[in-house]
Design a protein around this motif. Structure first.
Motif: not given
Length: 183
Positions: A172-179
């Protein structure tokens, strides 16, 4: 927005966990040593089956939405694994334990996908930590299937879920930072 992304990911995790806790709490017959968590979803055994199964279905659908709406922008393979994981979580709630062998198959695929998620994250993150979680899950299930310890699957299921949660949160953390960064 990163808040919506995080909310989608977190709610997909929280709803099934809450449904399991509520179902176990209100099922005095449930024994973590002798039962599988899915026993809570058997409408012939459990008065809380609707809560249990609905929680898994909603959580699974939300994980699929999170995978396709957010994780796909970050990592297509990770999104695919999560989409399958969410789909099979949904199927566990739909094809509940009263369906017998069909339920076992969808549950086995779900827990196999959870293990694949750990292995993939170890490769992606270039970290041994997800591999430690992976090894624990493999050992617990091996002991369960080879030595029939414990009698029920609830402990290996709980340990597997516990080993995946921190890495799902990392996703979640990685994906949401990327988005957020890409918008």
């Amino acid at each position: 927005m990163p808040i919506q992304c995080r909310t989608r990911g977190l709610v997909g995790l929280i709803i099934p966990l809450i449904s399991v806790v509520i179902s176990a709490t209100y099922s005095p017959w449930f024994n973590i040593l002798n039962n599988a968590l899915s026993d809570l979803g058997n409408p012939h055994l459990s008065t809380t089956a609707l809560i249990f199964n609905t929680g898994l279905v909603i959580g699974g659908v939300l994980i699929v939405v999170f995978a396709l709406a957010d994780v796909l922008k970050y990592n297509a393979v990770l999104a695919f694994i999560l989409e399958l994981l969410g789909s099979f979580l949904t199927l566990i709630g739909i094809i509940n334990e009263s369906y017998g062998h069909m339920h076992f198959i969808v549950s086995a695929i779900f827990f196999t996908l959870a293990t694949i998620l750990l292995a993939y994250l170890a490769l992606t993150l270039k970290s041994i930590l997800p591999l430690i979680s992976f090894a624990i899950v493999v050992i617990v299930w091996t002991v369960y299937f080879v030595f029939k310890i414990p009698k029920g699957a609830a402990i290996p299921e709980t340990i597997s879920i516990t080993m995946v949660i921190p890495w799902y949160l990392k996703t979640i953390n990685m994906s949401c930072k990327s988005v957020f960064r890409d918008n």
